[in-house]
Design a protein around this motif. Structure first.
Motif, PDB file in Angstrom:
ATOM      1  N   GLU A 251     -37.548   8.275 -43.608  1.00 27.25           N
ATOM      2  CA  GLU A 251     -36.181   7.978 -43.955  1.00 27.25           C
ATOM      3  C   GLU A 251     -36.479   6.757 -44.914  1.00 27.25           C
ATOM      4  N   GLU A 252     -37.242   5.661 -44.332  1.00 29.49           N
ATOM      5  CA  GLU A 252     -37.522   4.591 -45.146  1.00 29.49           C
ATOM      6  C   GLU A 252     -38.304   4.846 -46.392  1.00 29.49           C
ATOM      7  N   GLN A 253     -38.822   5.723 -46.382  1.00 29.09           N
ATOM      8  CA  GLN A 253     -39.647   6.104 -47.788  1.00 29.09           C
ATOM      9  C   GLN A 253     -38.715   6.783 -48.845  1.00 29.09           C
ATOM     10  N   GLY A 254     -37.346   7.012 -48.204  1.00 26.10           N
ATOM     11  CA  GLY A 254     -36.715   7.727 -49.032  1.00 26.10           C
ATOM     12  C   GLY A 254     -36.668   9.252 -49.490  1.00 26.10           C
ATOM     13  N   LEU A 255     -37.341   9.831 -48.281  1.00 26.48           N
ATOM     14  CA  LEU A 255     -37.869  11.265 -48.477  1.00 26.48           C
ATOM     15  C   LEU A 255     -36.327  11.927 -47.953  1.00 26.48           C
ATOM     16  N   LEU A 256     -35.570  11.560 -47.132  1.00 24.64           N
ATOM     17  CA  LEU A 256     -34.581  11.966 -46.205  1.00 24.64           C
ATOM     18  C   LEU A 256     -33.298  11.924 -46.857  1.00 24.64           C
TER      19      LEU A 256
ATOM     20  N   ALA B  75     -46.522  20.195 -47.948  1.00 25.34           N
ATOM     21  CA  ALA B  75     -47.061  19.678 -48.891  1.00 25.34           C
ATOM     22  C   ALA B  75     -48.189  18.861 -48.682  1.00 25.34           C
ATOM     23  N   GLN B  76     -47.928  17.917 -47.712  1.00 24.13           N
ATOM     24  CA  GLN B  76     -49.000  17.156 -46.944  1.00 24.13           C
ATOM     25  C   GLN B  76     -50.069  18.091 -46.816  1.00 24.13           C
ATOM     26  N   SER B  77     -49.993  19.194 -46.031  1.00 23.98           N
ATOM     27  CA  SER B  77     -51.192  19.943 -45.586  1.00 23.98           C
ATOM     28  C   SER B  77     -51.858  20.527 -47.034  1.00 23.98           C
ATOM     29  N   LEU B  78     -51.325  20.560 -48.168  1.00 28.15           N
ATOM     30  CA  LEU B  78     -51.941  20.998 -49.414  1.00 28.15           C
ATOM     31  C   LEU B  78     -52.618  19.578 -50.007  1.00 28.15           C
ATOM     32  N   GLY B  79     -52.352  18.634 -49.529  1.00 22.61           N
ATOM     33  CA  GLY B  79     -53.062  17.263 -50.183  1.00 22.61           C
ATOM     34  C   GLY B  79     -52.064  16.270 -50.825  1.00 22.61           C
ATOM     35  N   LEU B  80     -50.941  16.776 -50.726  1.00 20.38           N
ATOM     36  CA  LEU B  80     -50.129  15.911 -51.616  1.00 20.38           C
ATOM     37  C   LEU B  80     -49.651  14.451 -51.173  1.00 20.38           C
ATOM     38  N   SER B  81     -49.719  13.139 -51.608  1.00 18.45           N
ATOM     39  CA  SER B  81     -49.078  12.166 -50.777  1.00 18.45           C
ATOM     40  C   SER B  81     -47.822  12.141 -50.879  1.00 18.45           C
TER      41      SER B  81
ATOM     42  N   GLU C 172     -41.556  12.198 -55.381  1.00 17.59           N
ATOM     43  CA  GLU C 172     -41.092  12.396 -56.640  1.00 17.59           C
ATOM     44  C   GLU C 172     -40.652  14.057 -57.062  1.00 17.59           C
ATOM     45  N   ILE C 173     -41.307  14.940 -56.159  1.00 22.51           N
ATOM     46  CA  ILE C 173     -40.666  16.415 -56.175  1.00 22.51           C
ATOM     47  C   ILE C 173     -39.296  16.437 -55.705  1.00 22.51           C
TER      48      ILE C 173
ATOM     49  N   LYS D 249     -48.228  21.691 -61.278  1.00 19.26           N
ATOM     50  CA  LYS D 249     -49.062  20.325 -61.767  1.00 19.26           C
ATOM     51  C   LYS D 249     -49.841  19.624 -61.013  1.00 19.26           C
ATOM     52  N   ARG D 250     -49.124  19.219 -59.967  1.00 20.04           N
ATOM     53  CA  ARG D 250     -49.758  18.554 -58.709  1.00 20.04           C
ATOM     54  C   ARG D 250     -50.849  19.285 -57.879  1.00 20.04           C
ATOM     55  N   LEU D 251     -50.576  20.738 -57.859  1.00 20.06           N
ATOM     56  CA  LEU D 251     -51.613  21.197 -57.025  1.00 20.06           C
ATOM     57  C   LEU D 251     -52.815  21.848 -58.041  1.00 20.06           C
ATOM     58  N   LEU D 252     -52.514  21.777 -59.170  1.00 17.01           N
ATOM     59  CA  LEU D 252     -53.920  22.027 -60.063  1.00 17.01           C
ATOM     60  C   LEU D 252     -54.675  20.766 -60.361  1.00 17.01           C
ATOM     61  N   LEU D 253     -53.877  19.539 -60.034  1.00 15.16           N
ATOM     62  CA  LEU D 253     -54.536  18.341 -60.414  1.00 15.16           C
ATOM     63  C   LEU D 253     -55.516  18.142 -58.741  1.00 15.16           C
ATOM     64  N   LYS D 254     -54.703  18.714 -57.660  1.00 11.80           N
ATOM     65  CA  LYS D 254     -55.386  18.428 -56.299  1.00 11.80           C
ATOM     66  C   LYS D 254     -56.751  19.363 -56.439  1.00 11.80           C
ATOM     67  N   GLN D 255     -56.250  20.571 -56.974  1.00  7.12           N
ATOM     68  CA  GLN D 255     -57.656  21.499 -56.964  1.00  7.12           C
ATOM     69  C   GLN D 255     -58.805  20.972 -57.950  1.00  7.12           C
TER      70      GLN D 255
END
Length: 152
Positions: free
Chosen positions: A41-46, A74-80, A86-87, A103-109
């Protein structure tokens, strides 16, 4: 008194206090800790699924579970959390963010591929060093080196 259709939809969709969940209930039902939910919540995700009661308690709409599930996956796929935020902003504007996610997953790959290549080079270097390892190297190099096996 007659309400227009838009007002009727809003009334029908707005959660009643019985549908709202306290943070402890969300934690129990989602396997996220209270601390993690507060942090998100503090990070604005909720933002769209949390509100405050008149006494300041966090109250969550049932959609919190979909949002937490997305964050976890999304975290388990390596996204911060920044990338996830942003998503979620795109989604909160009423758009599907699948293009950005891709795009994010391709970059992560690509990043993972580069890391694997670097690790394979490191493994080869370690194998080379260990194959010529001397348990008791030449005593003459004692004053000039710390461990002659890895210093070339």
């Amino acid at each position: 008194m007659q309400t227009n259709l838009k007002e009727a939809e809003t009334i029908a969709i707005a959660p009643t206090s019985a549908q709202l969940l306290k943070i402890g209930q969300v934690a129990t039902q989602s396997d996220f800790s209270v601390k993690t939910i507060r942090y998100y919540e503090e990070q604005g995700l909720l933002i769209p699924v949390v509100m405050r009661s008149p006494t300041g308690y966090r109250l969550f709409k049932p959609a919190i579970f979909n949002r937490l599930g997305f964050i976890k996956r999304a975290q388990s796929l390596g996204l911060s959390l920044n990338e996830i935020g942003e998503i979620l902003i795109i989604r909160d504007r009423g758009e599907l963010p699948c293009g950005m996610v891709r795009k994010r997953l391709l970059l992560k790959q690509k990043t993972i591929h580069e890391q694997i290549e670097a690790l394979e080079i490191l493994r080869s270097e370690l194998q080379y060093i260990l194959s010529g390892w001397q348990e008791k190297p030449d005593r003459d190099s004692f004053d000039r080196t710390i461990c002659p096996n890895i210093e070339t």
